[in-house]
Design a protein around this motif. Sequence first.
Motif, PDB file in Angstrom:
ATOM      1  N   LEU A   1       0.832  -1.209   0.000  1.00  0.00           N
ATOM      2  CA  LEU A   1       0.000   0.000   0.000  1.00  0.00           C
ATOM      3  C   LEU A   1       0.864   1.255   0.000  1.00  0.00           C
ATOM      4  O   LEU A   1       0.622   2.190  -0.763  1.00  0.00           O
ATOM      5  CB  LEU A   1      -0.887   0.027   1.243  1.00  0.00           C
ATOM      6  CG  LEU A   1      -2.334  -0.406   1.075  1.00  0.00           C
ATOM      7  CD1 LEU A   1      -3.038  -0.315   2.413  1.00  0.00           C
ATOM      8  CD2 LEU A   1      -3.040   0.469   0.057  1.00  0.00           C
TER       9      LEU A   1
ATOM     10  N   TYR B   1       3.819   1.613  -1.066  1.00  0.00           N
ATOM     11  CA  TYR B   1       4.469   1.738  -2.362  1.00  0.00           C
ATOM     12  C   TYR B   1       3.514   2.312  -3.410  1.00  0.00           C
ATOM     13  O   TYR B   1       3.926   3.032  -4.313  1.00  0.00           O
ATOM     14  CB  TYR B   1       4.964   0.357  -2.782  1.00  0.00           C
ATOM     15  CG  TYR B   1       5.462   0.294  -4.185  1.00  0.00           C
ATOM     16  CD1 TYR B   1       6.760   0.710  -4.483  1.00  0.00           C
ATOM     17  CD2 TYR B   1       4.649  -0.164  -5.221  1.00  0.00           C
ATOM     18  CE1 TYR B   1       7.226   0.672  -5.765  1.00  0.00           C
ATOM     19  CE2 TYR B   1       5.114  -0.204  -6.507  1.00  0.00           C
ATOM     20  CZ  TYR B   1       6.398   0.214  -6.780  1.00  0.00           C
ATOM     21  OH  TYR B   1       6.850   0.187  -8.063  1.00  0.00           O
ATOM     22  N   SER B   2       2.224   1.987  -3.305  1.00  0.00           N
ATOM     23  CA  SER B   2       1.256   2.424  -4.306  1.00  0.00           C
ATOM     24  C   SER B   2       0.694   3.820  -4.047  1.00  0.00           C
ATOM     25  O   SER B   2      -0.057   4.331  -4.861  1.00  0.00           O
ATOM     26  CB  SER B   2       0.070   1.455  -4.384  1.00  0.00           C
ATOM     27  OG  SER B   2       0.517   0.143  -4.462  1.00  0.00           O
ATOM     28  N   LEU B   3       1.021   4.408  -2.903  1.00  0.00           N
ATOM     29  CA  LEU B   3       0.476   5.740  -2.602  1.00  0.00           C
ATOM     30  C   LEU B   3       0.971   6.752  -3.628  1.00  0.00           C
ATOM     31  O   LEU B   3       2.141   6.750  -4.001  1.00  0.00           O
ATOM     32  CB  LEU B   3       0.923   6.188  -1.215  1.00  0.00           C
ATOM     33  CG  LEU B   3       0.183   5.599  -0.021  1.00  0.00           C
ATOM     34  CD1 LEU B   3       0.849   6.055   1.261  1.00  0.00           C
ATOM     35  CD2 LEU B   3      -1.271   6.036  -0.033  1.00  0.00           C
ATOM     36  N   PHE B   4       0.057   7.635  -4.045  1.00  0.00           N
ATOM     37  CA  PHE B   4       0.434   8.695  -4.957  1.00  0.00           C
ATOM     38  C   PHE B   4       0.759   9.924  -4.099  1.00  0.00           C
ATOM     39  O   PHE B   4      -0.110  10.449  -3.402  1.00  0.00           O
ATOM     40  CB  PHE B   4      -0.722   8.966  -5.920  1.00  0.00           C
ATOM     41  CG  PHE B   4      -0.430  10.019  -6.938  1.00  0.00           C
ATOM     42  CD1 PHE B   4       0.794  10.064  -7.570  1.00  0.00           C
ATOM     43  CD2 PHE B   4      -1.394  10.953  -7.284  1.00  0.00           C
ATOM     44  CE1 PHE B   4       1.069  11.035  -8.519  1.00  0.00           C
ATOM     45  CE2 PHE B   4      -1.140  11.927  -8.240  1.00  0.00           C
ATOM     46  CZ  PHE B   4       0.101  11.968  -8.848  1.00  0.00           C
TER      47      PHE B   4
END
Lengths: 336, 286
Positions: free
Chosen positions: A142, A144-147
């Motif tokens: 999660l 890693y996927s945060l913008f």
Amino acid sequence: MTSLKAYIVTRALLVIPTVLILLTLVFFILRILPGDPIASMVGQKVPPEVLEKLREEAGLNKPLIVQYFDYLYNILHGNFGRSMIWGKRPVTAEIMDRFPATLELTIFGFVISVILGIITGSVAAFRRGSKIDASMRIYSILAYSLFIPWFGMVLQMIFGVYLKILPIGGRISPGTEPERITSLYVVDSLLTLNTSALSSALMHLFLPALTLGIVLSGAYTRLVRNNLIDVLSQDYITAYRSRGVKDRKIAIHAMKNAFIPVITLMGLQFAILLAGAVLTETTFSWPGMGTFLLERIQYRDYNSVQGAIVFYALFVALISLIVDVIYALIDPRIRY
Amino acid sequence: MIVKNLATRIFKPIIPEAEGRNMVIAGLAIVSIILFMAIFADIIAPYNPTKFSGKPLSPPSPSNLMGTDNLGRDVFSRVIHGSRVVLMVVFSASAVSMAIGVPIGLISGYFGGKLDRAISMIMDSMYAFPSLILAIAIAAVLGPSVFNAVIAISVVYVPTYFRMTRGQTLSLKSRLFVEAARASGAGNLRIMRKYIFPNLVTTVIVVFSLSIADAILTEAGLSFLGFIVSAPTPDWGFDLSSGRPYLPSGYWWMITFPGAMVMILALGFALIGEGLSELYAPGRER
């Protein structure tokens, strides 16, 4: 010790080709790619005379090969040209104005990400196979996927707009800047014992550094967990256990060894940190290198854009050198 | 729950039973839903994403599920249409990086020597450079457009494919079955095509999904900074930046939804990549 010295010297010499390649890459992108950098930066509506003048200012009307050697020569002499807008200040001076802000942000973001990564990773490793392990796994993917801009804005919304406890932009409250020594506000205010500047700087720094830190911590979670599991299954740990050494002592021992590969990741992560800082700076109106680059792209200040990108390249090469040297100092197996 | 059951029913038969399977299924479900959204955007979206469709800045309500933006456009419809640009850019860019990175990595790793060392050094330098900053530099020179964004992003990810392919090729070329092929008279080209390449495919797929997850964040970043689309085209990153000025006044819906979509899509591909790498390399999670 001599082999360590030899390693460091060899590694330092290897920086030269790396820097040359990076500089050539930047030159290639800015001068050789199809499309006139000046024209595409200025837009279509500019009269040809003005375009020609801008080109001359940037040294773009000479033959390419001459341009290339001019470019290398100037960079080697620390001359990045002059800014093409406003006071026409030297680009180096402009960069030195903005770089400390980025350095401060990335250092704090880096520290937060390493601490979070070590905590989450070791919790997962010591509770291997449990629900906690699984949730740390999810945390790492999660994170890693945060913008970054989105996550930063969500934090701004919660802490700045609704709770109103933290500022949502800027580096320090106007008028409270500490005396300039290192230009890192936190360090300067500590050195001058200026508490109001320190608290303002930390309050402004908290959200952007936390944004960067959380997003980058995911990679460390994985690596720390996997390394720690590897180390924990080795014979010397079993030997400790059988001799009745306490769990906490074992943990400290294991962490030390598991930490060595993490240093390699730090080097790579630093580049990701710099890229992430561009977005973080934009989101938090942080006056650093990232906002400098974007602002100058907007103002079509070609020399500053080139200077900023070259500076990034040099900085990345320096960081990877430092990381390799630290690695060699810690791990005696790394020698030439 | 319905989605989960459906996804399990569709994808379970084609995915081997092993650790990592649930991650792949969850990822595939997310990606398929968003793909579906992109393909049928005109049917699903209740309003035209670029036209006035409610009082400006009104909060989420039954008529505007995710509220409206400062120009009275329906945020929900913009979120649905916004999936198109990002998917198109990311898929084409990754295909280009793969088409360049994999063959160069294969040839470079297979033949070795000076050329290999030179190419590796160039690729390593590119890899070390912060990817978003490299993409910004390229996009700034080429000018803002969807096509140029594809070029910028594909350049950035070539080294990822190169490094992976080269590494695998190096370890494969000394294996016994390659030796055997050479002994029985197979030429270099044939060895690369028939013996090495097929063994690369699974790794390429894993790297593809992981680097797509990363490319989505790069695309959204470029778009957020204004390097891809211009008004009124809907795109998640771009919409996030248009909502930013309204954040201090508490209009949370303009930024929450498009930004969350970026994360969900990236998460989908990250789950597929992670799950696959576990499926195909059991015990050795990277």
